[in-house]
Scaffold this motif. Structure first.
Motif, mmCIF file in Angstrom:
data_model
loop_
_atom_site.group_PDB
_atom_site.id
_atom_site.type_symbol
_atom_site.label_atom_id
_atom_site.label_comp_id
_atom_site.label_asym_id
_atom_site.label_seq_id
_atom_site.Cartn_x
_atom_site.Cartn_y
_atom_site.Cartn_z
ATOM 1 N N SER A 31 -8.861 -11.326 -3.719
ATOM 2 C CA SER A 31 -8.285 -9.988 -3.911
ATOM 3 C C SER A 31 -8.293 -9.608 -5.390
ATOM 4 N N LEU A 32 -7.867 -8.397 -5.656
ATOM 5 C CA LEU A 32 -7.786 -7.874 -7.029
ATOM 6 C C LEU A 32 -6.819 -8.712 -7.879
ATOM 7 N N LEU A 96 -9.356 -11.025 1.671
ATOM 8 C CA LEU A 96 -7.992 -10.525 1.504
ATOM 9 C C LEU A 96 -7.994 -9.289 0.607
ATOM 10 N N MET A 126 -7.447 1.993 0.675
ATOM 11 C CA MET A 126 -6.160 1.552 0.132
ATOM 12 C C MET A 126 -5.725 2.415 -1.041
ATOM 13 N N ARG A 135 -2.876 3.209 -12.454
ATOM 14 C CA ARG A 135 -2.859 1.764 -12.707
ATOM 15 C C ARG A 135 -3.865 1.411 -13.809
ATOM 16 N N HIS A 237 1.923 -9.682 0.166
ATOM 17 C CA HIS A 237 0.500 -9.331 0.150
ATOM 18 C C HIS A 237 -0.413 -10.556 0.080
HETATM 19 O O1 LIG Z 1 -4.910 -6.868 -3.793
HETATM 20 C C1 LIG Z 1 -5.902 -6.129 -3.808
HETATM 21 O O2 LIG Z 1 -7.068 -6.591 -3.727
HETATM 22 C C2 LIG Z 1 -5.743 -4.656 -3.875
HETATM 23 C C3 LIG Z 1 -4.384 -4.160 -3.567
HETATM 24 C C4 LIG Z 1 -3.516 -4.389 -4.709
HETATM 25 O O3 LIG Z 1 -3.813 -3.948 -5.779
HETATM 26 C C5 LIG Z 1 -2.318 -5.178 -4.537
HETATM 27 C C6 LIG Z 1 -1.312 -4.746 -5.547
HETATM 28 O O4 LIG Z 1 -1.358 -5.244 -6.628
HETATM 29 O O5 LIG Z 1 -0.591 -3.838 -5.230
#
Ligand SMILES: O=C(O)CCC(=O)CC(=O)O
Length: 261
Positions: A31-32, A96, A126, A135, A237
């Motif tokens: 994920s990010l 994810l 998303m 952000r 998450h």
């Molecule tokens: O987690 C990710 O890949 C994208 C969603 C995200 O930025 C989760 C968050 O930091 O809110």
């Protein structure tokens, strides 16, 4: 265990290939703001007869950090290049969040490569582009510390003991790579490709996930006929970090169910 790079024209992708060389393949997509270490505790709990491949998404971990913006198309070709570099003909993809969007895209582009999908804490779309722009502006102005507390509140349920260690890891992430990931998410809408998917799919959500709440994940996996959907309780998450035992059990069960183990 082998560590190597898959080469693209504009990036080198650091990957780890481990487990049983002849076993059924599982490819993990991070994920990010994370890297392939996201999966450490899950991988440690998987059956030995699997071949497990993970890589750092461009801009993350030990992969190169090209100049943003990044596109979903480039991230999908990166994942394809990783499978190619490992000589893999078919894999189950476990993605994810941003990694789950890439998994959806790779399945739509190269269904021949994909035996099944695990879509974890992800969606076809998303957040609004304005949110991602805010952000990006915060990271440009202050670095990763400008977004860290908000990200951690979405990553983990209150009281998670590992929060401080993951905060350190997030602060070590490349700001430029993180911005690149934000640009890819901001522009992506996977609804058309994902609506056309017909393959075994497991959706996983975290009951406390404020970034991709269970309803959003369910809406996405419901686009794929026959998909199964599971909510993990008391996690946010990153359920693979907060409760790797349950996550590995769900994944192993799915692999058995579809005959990939
Ligand atoms: O987690 C990710 O890949 C994208 C969603 C995200 O930025 C989760 C968050 O930091 O809110």
């Amino acid at each position: 265990m082998e560590e190597k790079v898959a080469k693209r024209h504009d990036a080198e992708l650091f990957l780890r290939d481990e487990g049983s060389a002849d076993g059924p393949v599982v490819l993990f997509l991070n994920s990010l703001g994370t890297d392939l270490g996201l999966w450490d505790e899950v991988v440690a709990r998987l059956p030995d007869d699997l071949r497990v491949i993970r890589f750092d998404m461009r801009g993350h971990g030990r992969s190169s950090v090209p100049e943003p913006p990044y596109t979903m198309g480039a991230l999908i070709v990166d994942a394809e290049a990783v499978l190619d570099a490992c000589g893999v003909e078919q894999a189950v993809l476990v993605g994810l969040s941003l990694g789950g969007m890439v998994a959806q895209g790779l399945a739509a582009k190269r269904l021949d490569l994909v035996r099944g999908l695990v879509l974890s804490n992800t969606a076809v779309k998303m957040g609004h582009p304005d949110l991602w722009q805010e952000r990006i502006a915060a990271v440009e102005a202050h670095g990763m510390v400008g977004v860290a507390d908000g990200v951690l509140d979405r990553w983990f349920a209150p009281g998670f003991a590992g929060r401080d260690a993951w905060r350190d890891r997030l602060l070590d992430a490349s700001s430029k790579g993180y911005i690149g990931g934000c640009t890819a998410i901001a522009r992506a809408d996977m609804i058309s490709p994902t609506s056309g998917l017909r393959l075994p799919t497991l959706g996983i959500a975290g009951s406390e996930d404020a970034a991709s709440p269970p309803d959003l994940v369910k809406e996405t996996v419901d686009l794929i006929p026959g998909a199964r959907f599971e909510i993990m309780r008391g996690v946010g998450h990153l359920p693979c970090v907060e409760d790797p035992e349950t996550y590995a059990a769900l994944l192993t069960g799915f692999l058995r169910e579809i005959g990939h183990l």
